[in-house]
Design a protein around this motif. Structure first.
Motif, short mmCIF file in Angstrom:
data_model
loop_
_atom_site.label_atom_id
_atom_site.label_comp_id
_atom_site.label_asym_id
_atom_site.label_seq_id
_atom_site.Cartn_x
_atom_site.Cartn_y
_atom_site.Cartn_z
N ARG A 1 0.72 -1.71 -0.04
CA ARG A 1 -0.81 0.17 -0.07
C ARG A 1 0.67 0.98 -0.68
NH1 ARG A 1 -2.72 -2.79 4.16
NH2 ARG A 1 -4.19 -3.87 3.77
N ARG B 1 -2.92 6.18 -1.53
CA ARG B 1 -4.11 5.14 -1.48
C ARG B 1 -4.38 4.08 -2.90
NH1 ARG B 1 -9.02 9.79 -1.47
NH2 ARG B 1 -7.52 11.22 0.03
N ASP B 2 -3.55 3.99 -3.67
CA ASP B 2 -2.61 2.34 -4.25
C ASP B 2 -2.62 1.29 -3.77
OD1 ASP B 2 -3.31 4.55 -6.29
OD2 ASP B 2 -1.08 4.58 -6.38
N GLU B 3 -2.56 0.04 -3.83
CA GLU B 3 -3.06 -1.30 -3.02
C GLU B 3 -2.69 -1.21 -4.44
OE1 GLU B 3 -5.38 -4.06 -0.84
OE2 GLU B 3 -5.57 -1.96 0.01
#
Length: 115
Positions: free
Chosen positions: A106, A109-111
């Motif tokens: 993570r 906000r990206d995962e």
């Protein structure tokens, strides 16, 4: 302090660390003060947590980095790693899910997950 990977540690029964440990190092660059690094290792629920806070300063720009590693206390496997500035959420986190066989990263906000 006993380090993971120490041969005496792998033969030892029970938890990896029984009591909290902490120490601080002074950082220098060319013989001049460059900051301080504080280490703390402690048991937490079902993990051993190692937290390293590095405060750069002196001859370096004033920056704080906080790194946190979580380790399974008996199997000696990594459960996760996070790094940030110490003022809230980490700038990135890596979690290892042994049961699902996935690694999740993570960043903001990206995962992303991968087997």
């Amino acid at each position: 302090m006993t380090a993971p990977g120490d041969p005496a540690l792998s033969a030892a029964p029970g938890p990896l660390y029984a009591a909290p440990e902490a120490f601080t190092l002074t950082l220098t660059l060319g013989g001049r003060y460059a900051g301080e690094q504080s280490w703390a290792i402690h048991p937490e629920r079902s993990a051993v947590v190692a937290r390293v806070q590095t405060d750069f300063g002196g001859v370096l720009p004033e920056i704080r980095r906080v790194q946190t590693s979580r380790l399974h206390p008996r199997q000696h496997i990594s459960l996760g790693y996070a790094e940030g500035d110490g003022r809230g959420r980490a700038s990135f986190e890596v979690n290892f899910d042994r049961r699902a066989g996935t690694v999740t990263l993570r960043q903001g906000r990206d995962e992303a997950s991968a087997p």
